[in-house]
Design an enzyme around this catalytic site. Structure first.
Site, mmCIF file in Angstrom:
data_model
loop_
_atom_site.group_PDB
_atom_site.id
_atom_site.type_symbol
_atom_site.label_atom_id
_atom_site.label_comp_id
_atom_site.label_asym_id
_atom_site.label_seq_id
_atom_site.Cartn_x
_atom_site.Cartn_y
_atom_site.Cartn_z
ATOM 1 N N GLU A 29 -34.678 5.754 22.343
ATOM 2 C CA GLU A 29 -36.144 5.669 22.460
ATOM 3 C C GLU A 29 -36.774 5.305 21.116
ATOM 4 O O GLU A 29 -37.699 4.497 21.035
ATOM 5 C CB GLU A 29 -36.690 7.004 22.986
ATOM 6 C CG GLU A 29 -36.243 7.247 24.428
ATOM 7 C CD GLU A 29 -36.627 8.619 24.944
ATOM 8 O OE1 GLU A 29 -36.097 9.617 24.405
ATOM 9 O OE2 GLU A 29 -37.447 8.711 25.868
ATOM 10 N N GLU B 116 -30.210 11.559 29.598
ATOM 11 C CA GLU B 116 -30.992 12.783 29.807
ATOM 12 C C GLU B 116 -30.731 13.462 31.150
ATOM 13 O O GLU B 116 -30.748 14.691 31.234
ATOM 14 C CB GLU B 116 -32.492 12.497 29.660
ATOM 15 C CG GLU B 116 -32.956 12.366 28.213
ATOM 16 C CD GLU B 116 -32.815 10.961 27.649
ATOM 17 O OE1 GLU B 116 -32.101 10.136 28.248
ATOM 18 O OE2 GLU B 116 -33.428 10.685 26.599
#
Ligand code: 3H9
Length: 708
Positions: A110, A130
């Site tokens: 990210e 995740e």
């Protein structure tokens, strides 16, 4: 004070280096350090471009999962919101090039996606794992990844949690360039080049061209939800991540980010995230063995011998060869040896067909396995692993033979799944060198290995076996020497209880369905059929726990998949088909035993199958045959198809509450007899309002104090 982020300038390029070993997680101090460095680069007139890179073995591997764990348990603020940092990178007036090596995972990717460009080493990987932690990307990944790789590819990466390699990342548009050779030098050259080109240096948030049309997205999102339900059965996060992608394609960027934040916070407040974060750390804790440290000497393993070329022996030889260790594979008869090698070759060929191995790699690995009928060369082996038929006198005979041949510092290992390691060690003149290395079947596929310490096993031998499992890319869990060790020992009462349930009124398929719906990879009767009823029969018979239906099926020669029938019927050898003949047989045996059959709920099936298993787990802990409750969880998740999102049996017990489990056990004891007696440790923890997790933590603290 350790400097987590370093700032230097090289030939007009600001180099920002994240240095937070071991994996450069975004722990407190790291986001702040990067933000300060970006600010400095933006205002430094001598700087025309920025390179963001990681020190050590990898780029940033994500948020600090310890911080996420604290948030999930309501103990801390959690991972910091790095929205401002990402914005300052994207808004930086000078091009920001992110240089990736190792793995850019979760928050690491990210962070990288906020840069204007990404360059990478050829072997770098990127992913958003995740969902494996029961959450969704929470640092705007769900909004930026679809903009870079397209909606379909992003959904695939989010739901699977799998990483992609650098060439694929370039093809998808996630990476701009692969740098051969020195990454830092290449990234600086690239940064200088883009700065000189004058731009435009596009912000990812503005790149909407891959966001698709409402029609195409509707189909992709529906297919993604379908995939999530199928491949991530019963899980919440893989569905929620698609909700966030939906926000990316329907809302402005900032609003999409807010939606993502809401969802990640909801996920972090749930059982799924707590269980999966527990499973993450539990898996990493198994390598920490009490009494063994980095300083403990290990024997170096350069050459191995394997005795027995059956399914297990052949699989173990493959695992050793895969790690580049030459293996002598010994059998007693030519036909068995040929069969064993043919099956090794077949397994490799199937990997080649699936594209997991090249034909040349297959030949190299096969060349490392030397099939033979004698002990020639075993004198030089650093480890010998016995994998002959599960029979004590045969194993003792083999250990007597290898004791005469092996060099003094050779590790002597047995792959037994149930037999007494000390008795086997007693057949040698060096029981201190003997250890159990229990691979799960098929050995070349299953990650779990139980490393079984005998009463006299040297700690150097334990350390060697643990290090070897790591080198073989397996997950070694240290257990003690008791019947069935940890995994199979807990299976027995579980299996027996399931058989009692069918006598009392359930059917095998009803029990299996309840277990499958709970999240088990397979129901227990299907597992019994796969392993073979003869195997279970022998152990249940020895421990006087046979049930009438199990005994009758065994006597009828219904041994499971291998005979085409067991608890189920098999037409293709693999798919269980409900068999009315078995159900009639169960009704007959129940009648003969005077058992009044009744309707049994799924809830009772789950309680009885799992609580009896948990009680046995508590006994194993109490007797010291496992180091931690978390080790038992790891064994069950990686070796027995227990759903990771429930954290393993002991963690699941904590979530139900030990007091409740204890009370149910008392109730089952009243109804079904003494074998349901609660283990004192469970009773004590329930009485104290404690959990297995707290029991583990207290033990770790005691061990740490004893070291001080
Ligand atoms: C995330 O980023 C959420 C974001 O979207 C933002 C949300 C708000 N944190 O595995 P290893 C420790 S979620 C803390 O044995 P390897 C690990 O516990 C995160 N600690 O090494 C171990 O400690 P110890 C997304 C971490 O070489 C040590 O590092 N990222 C973290 O076999 C070595 O680990 C992931 O899910 C972490 N992020 O494999 C990546 N990562 O030595 C998770 C590792 O005390 N990590 N540790 O036992 C991995 O997949 C592997 O660790 C990695 C290295 C492939 C990086």
């Amino acid at each position: 004070m350790v400097e987590l982020v370093k700032f230097t300038v090289e030939t007009g390029v600001a180099l920002i280096t994240v240095d937070n070993p071991p994996v450069n997680a975004l722990s407190a101090g790291v986001p702040e350090g990067i933000a300060a460095a970006i600010e400095r680069a933006a205002h430094d007139a001598s700087v025309s471009a920025v390179v963001l890179i990681g020190a050590g073995r990898t780029f940033v591997a994500g948020a600090d999962i310890k911080q996420l764990e604290e948030q999930a348990h309501g103990r801390g603020p959690g991972a910091p919101n790095i929205h401002q940092l990402l914005k300052s990178i994207e808004d930086c007036p000078k091009p920001v090039v992110v240089a990736i090596h190792g793995t850019a995972l979760g928050g690491g990717l990210e962070l990288a996606m906020a840069g204007h460009y990404r360059v990478a080493s050829p072997d770098a990987q990127a992913g958003q794992p995740e969902v494996n932690l029961g959450i969704i990307p929470g640092a705007e990944g769900t909004q930026r990844l679809p903009r870079l790789v397209g909606v379909g590819a992003a959904v695939e990466m989010f739901v699977s949690g799998k990483s992609i390699r650098a060439p694929e990342a370039v093809r998808l548009g996630l990476f701009d360039k692969i740098i051969e050779g020195d990454l830092k030098a290449g990234a600086i050259a690239f940064a200088r080049h883009v700065a000189d080109s004058g731009g435009p240096h596009r912000r990812t948030r503005d790149r909407n061209e891959k966001l698709g049309s409402p029609e195409s997205n509707a189909a992709i999102l529906a297919a993604g939800r379908e995939q999530a339900r199928k491949t991530r059965r019963n899980m919440i996060a893989p569905l929620r991540v698609i909700d966030a992608v939906e926000a990316a394609v329907t809302l402005p960027f900032e609003e999409g980010c807010r939606r993502e934040r809401e969802i990640v916070e909801q996920c972090l407040a749930g059982e799924e995230a707590r269980a999966l974060i527990h499973a993450f750390f539990a898996e990493r804790a198994v390598s920490k063995v009490r009494g063994i440290s980095q300083e403990t000497r290990t024997h170096s393993i350069r050459k191995a011998g394997v005795i027995g070329a059956g399914t297990m022996g052949g699989g173990i030889a493959m695992v050793l060869a895969n790690a580049g260790i030459p293996v002598l594979l010994k059998e007693t008869d030519r036909a068995a040896l040929d069969r064993g090698m043919a099956s090794v070759r077949k397994n490799y060929e199937s990997s080649v067909k699936k594209g997991r191995l090249t034909a040349q790699e297959m030949e190299e690995r096969l060349a490392l396995i030397q099939p033979q009928l004698t002990y020639d060369g075993f004198r030089d082996a650093d480890i010998i692993i016995e994998a002959v038929f599960e029979n004590m006198s045969l194993k003792k005979q083999v250990f007597g033979e290898i004791d005469r041949i092996a060099k003094g510092d050779c590790v002597l290992a047995t792959n037994t799944s149930t037999l007494d390691i000390d008795e086997i060690a007693g057949a040698t003149s060096r029981p201190n060198m003997v250890i159990g290395i229990h691979f799960f079947s098929p050995a070349h596929v299953m990650r779990l290995v139980e490393v079984v310490r005998g009463a006299r096993t040297d700690k150097e031998v334990i350390a060697t076996a643990m290090a070897l499992t790591k080198r073989l890319r397996k997950l070694g869990v240290l257990v003690g020497n008791c019947r069935g060790f940890v995994g199979n020992r807990m299976m027995l009462p579980y299996m027996r209880e399931a058989q009692c349930l069918v006598e009392e009124g359930a059917t095998p398929s009803q029990v299996d369905q309840a277990l499958y719906d709970f999240g088990m990879a397979m129901g227990i009767f299907a597992v019994d059929d796969m392993g073979g009823l003869d195997l279970a029969w022998r152990v249940l018979q020895d421990t006087k726990r046979l049930t009438k239906p199990g005994e009758r099926l065994y006597a009828m020669g219904r041994l499971g998949q291998k005979t085409g029938a067991g608890w189920y019927r098999y037409e293709d050898g693999r798919t269980p088909i409900r068999d009315p003949e078995v159900e009639a047989l169960i009704e007959t045996t129940a009648k003969q035993a005077g058992i009044a059959r009744r309707s049994i709920s799924s809830e009772e099936i789950i309680e009885r199958c799992l609580y009896i298993m948990i009680n046995e787990g508590a006994r194993i802990l109490d007797e010291g045959f496992a180091q931690r409750a978390a080790d038992i969880d790891t064994i069950y998740i990686t070796g027995y198809g227990f759903p990771a999102y429930r954290g393993g049996p002991m963690w699941y017990a904590d979530t139900i509450g030990l007091q409740k489990i204890y009370e149910r056990i008392l109730e089952f004891q009243r109804r079904h007899g003494e074998y349901w007696t609660a283990v004192p440790l469970l009773e004590q923890l329930a009485h104290d309002g404690q959990t297995f997790a707290a029991f583990d933590a207290a033990n770790e603290q005691a061990v740490a104090r004893s070291r001080e």
